[in-house]
Scaffold this active site. Structure first.
Site, short mmCIF file in Angstrom:
data_model
loop_
_atom_site.label_atom_id
_atom_site.label_comp_id
_atom_site.label_asym_id
_atom_site.label_seq_id
_atom_site.Cartn_x
_atom_site.Cartn_y
_atom_site.Cartn_z
N ALA A 2 0.86 -1.18 0.00
CA ALA A 2 0.00 0.00 0.00
C ALA A 2 0.90 1.22 0.00
CB ALA A 2 -0.88 -0.02 1.25
N GLY A 14 0.78 -5.15 0.86
CA GLY A 14 -0.43 -5.25 0.02
C GLY A 14 -0.17 -5.91 -1.32
N GLU A 59 -0.37 -9.48 -0.54
CA GLU A 59 -1.79 -9.77 -0.29
C GLU A 59 -2.59 -9.81 -1.60
OE1 GLU A 59 -1.87 -6.56 2.64
OE2 GLU A 59 -2.73 -7.96 4.07
N GLU A 83 4.84 -5.17 7.18
CA GLU A 83 4.06 -4.16 7.92
C GLU A 83 4.54 -3.97 9.36
OE1 GLU A 83 2.77 -6.55 6.04
OE2 GLU A 83 1.18 -5.74 4.77
N1 COA Z 1 4.64 3.24 -0.52
C1 COA Z 1 5.04 4.42 -1.03
N2 COA Z 1 6.21 4.56 -1.68
C2 COA Z 1 6.97 3.48 -1.84
C3 COA Z 1 6.61 2.22 -1.34
C4 COA Z 1 5.36 2.12 -0.65
N3 COA Z 1 4.93 0.96 -0.16
N4 COA Z 1 7.59 1.32 -1.63
C5 COA Z 1 8.53 2.02 -2.31
N5 COA Z 1 8.16 3.31 -2.44
C6 COA Z 1 8.90 4.39 -3.10
C7 COA Z 1 10.11 4.83 -2.30
O1 COA Z 1 9.73 5.75 -1.29
C8 COA Z 1 10.94 5.45 -3.38
O2 COA Z 1 10.44 6.74 -3.67
P1 COA Z 1 11.47 7.99 -3.86
O3 COA Z 1 12.25 7.64 -5.09
O4 COA Z 1 10.57 9.17 -4.04
O5 COA Z 1 12.31 8.03 -2.63
C9 COA Z 1 10.66 4.58 -4.62
O6 COA Z 1 9.45 3.90 -4.31
C10 COA Z 1 11.74 3.56 -4.87
O7 COA Z 1 11.94 2.81 -3.67
P2 COA Z 1 13.34 2.71 -2.89
O8 COA Z 1 13.04 2.55 -1.44
O9 COA Z 1 14.24 3.83 -3.29
O10 COA Z 1 13.90 1.37 -3.53
P3 COA Z 1 14.90 0.34 -2.82
O11 COA Z 1 15.28 -0.64 -3.88
O12 COA Z 1 15.98 1.05 -2.11
O13 COA Z 1 14.03 -0.41 -1.72
C11 COA Z 1 12.09 -1.56 -0.87
C12 COA Z 1 12.93 -1.21 -2.11
C13 COA Z 1 10.86 -2.28 -1.38
C14 COA Z 1 12.87 -2.47 0.07
C15 COA Z 1 11.66 -0.28 -0.12
O14 COA Z 1 11.15 0.65 -1.08
C16 COA Z 1 10.61 -0.51 0.91
O15 COA Z 1 10.91 -0.99 2.00
N6 COA Z 1 9.33 -0.17 0.60
C17 COA Z 1 8.23 -0.33 1.51
C18 COA Z 1 7.74 -1.74 1.53
C19 COA Z 1 6.64 -1.89 2.57
O16 COA Z 1 6.83 -1.69 3.76
N7 COA Z 1 5.43 -2.27 2.10
C20 COA Z 1 4.30 -2.45 2.95
C21 COA Z 1 3.49 -1.21 3.05
S1 COA Z 1 2.14 -1.35 4.19
#
Ligand code: COA
Length: 260
Positions: free
Chosen positions: A66, A111, A114, A134
């Site tokens: 999400a 999500g 999910e 999460e």
């Molecule tokens: N919601 C909003 N933005 C998200 C996102 C999410 N769930 N997952 C990734 N993004 C965004 C990042 O903020 C980043 O934006 P920016 O370029 O403006 O900073 C962009 O997507 C690229 O992600 P980034 O974190 O730079 O890539 P990465 O390869 O370093 O890391 C992840 C990848 C997936 C490990 C990391 O993005 C992450 O932990 N995301 C959240 C995952 C999560 O907790 N999901 C459950 C949500 S309830």
């Protein structure tokens, strides 16, 4: 149809729904969830669509969860509404009367995992990673993850994944039963399309009965579920497609199902 955050293509009886926000790893915000809901309405009512594939755009992610930006500072009423809307959408996908395949081209987190679990079948890229992170954000999965994950992989593995928030790679996901098949990244869509095509050749009505027997039956006690199966197979026996299937077998030819 007019969409901003997804695309919907239809070809040869197969609908391909692509989440298209690669700049945020296809994170699902309200608008995207609303658009997926509209696409599901369309797919549900379009008899020409026999099978559905859901995937993410870009090479990195299926869906990274999400959209966390929408969670910052929200009140409890909004939180409940966001979770409920997402749950309702995934329940609809799970119970759509057509086979739905998740083509997991990359990260499937929160999500995203999910969403994949609400699909009938999951094909994953060797590069995909899956998880329910999460807990690291101070919340728990809120779109069916606490329920679908243990049903797919068992309670102990689901607890390990949800309590640690750790990601697993595609091979481990296959080993524990979270994905059906792992293929090279360049073969994910071809594999999903091949499977979808195979299902699209079957009777759509009979596929619907099979899906109902499994989806409804797994949530019932075994005796009631087997009784439900008896009712549904009896309905199958009353269809034109059953006549065609049996006749085609006797005549050593391919059946031509009509969904009647
Ligand atoms: N919601 C909003 N933005 C998200 C996102 C999410 N769930 N997952 C990734 N993004 C965004 C990042 O903020 C980043 O934006 P920016 O370029 O403006 O900073 C962009 O997507 C690229 O992600 P980034 O974190 O730079 O890539 P990465 O390869 O370093 O890391 C992840 C990848 C997936 C490990 C990391 O993005 C992450 O932990 N995301 C959240 C995952 C999560 O907790 N999901 C459950 C949500 S309830």
């Amino acid at each position: 149809m007019n969409f901003e955050n997804i695309t919907l293509e239809k070809k040869d009886g197969i609908a391909i729904l692509t989440i298209n926000r690669p700049e945020v790893l296809n994170a699902l915000n309200r608008k995207t969830i609303e658009e997926i809901g509209r696409a599901v309405d369309d797919i549900e009512n379009d008899e020409s669509v026999r099978a559905v594939i859901i995937t993410g755009s870009g090479e990195k992610a299926f869906v990274a969860g999400a959209d966390i930006n929408e969670f910052v500072g929200i009140d409890v009423v909004t939180a409940k509404e966001l979770s409920r809307n997402f749950q309702i959408l995934l329940n609809r996908i799970e119970n759509l009367g057509k086979p739905v395949i998740a083509a997991i081209n990359g990260l499937a987190l929160g999500g995203g995992c999910e969403l994949a679990m609400a699909c009938d079948i999951r094909i994953a890229s060797e590069k995909a990673r899956l998880g329910q992170p999460e807990i690291n954000l101070g919340i728990i999965p809120g779109a069916g993850g606490t329920q679908r994950l243990p049903r797919l992989v068992g309670i102990a593995k689901a607890k390990e994944l949800i309590f640690t928030g750790d990601m697993i790679d595609a091979r481990e996901a296959e080993r524990i039963g979270l994905v059906n098949r792992v293929v090279p990244p360049e073969s994910v869509m071809d594999t999903a399309v091949e499977l979808a095509k195979k299902m699209a050749e079957k009777s759509p009505f009979i596929l619907k009965l099979a899906k109902e027997a499994i989806n409804t039956g797994v949530n019932m006690d075994i005796h009631s579920a087997i009784s439900l199966e008896n009712d549904l197979v009896t309905i199958a026996f009353t269809t034109e497609d059953k006549e065609e299937g049996m006749k085609a077998f006797m005549e050593k030819r391919k059946p031509e199902f009509k969904g009647r």
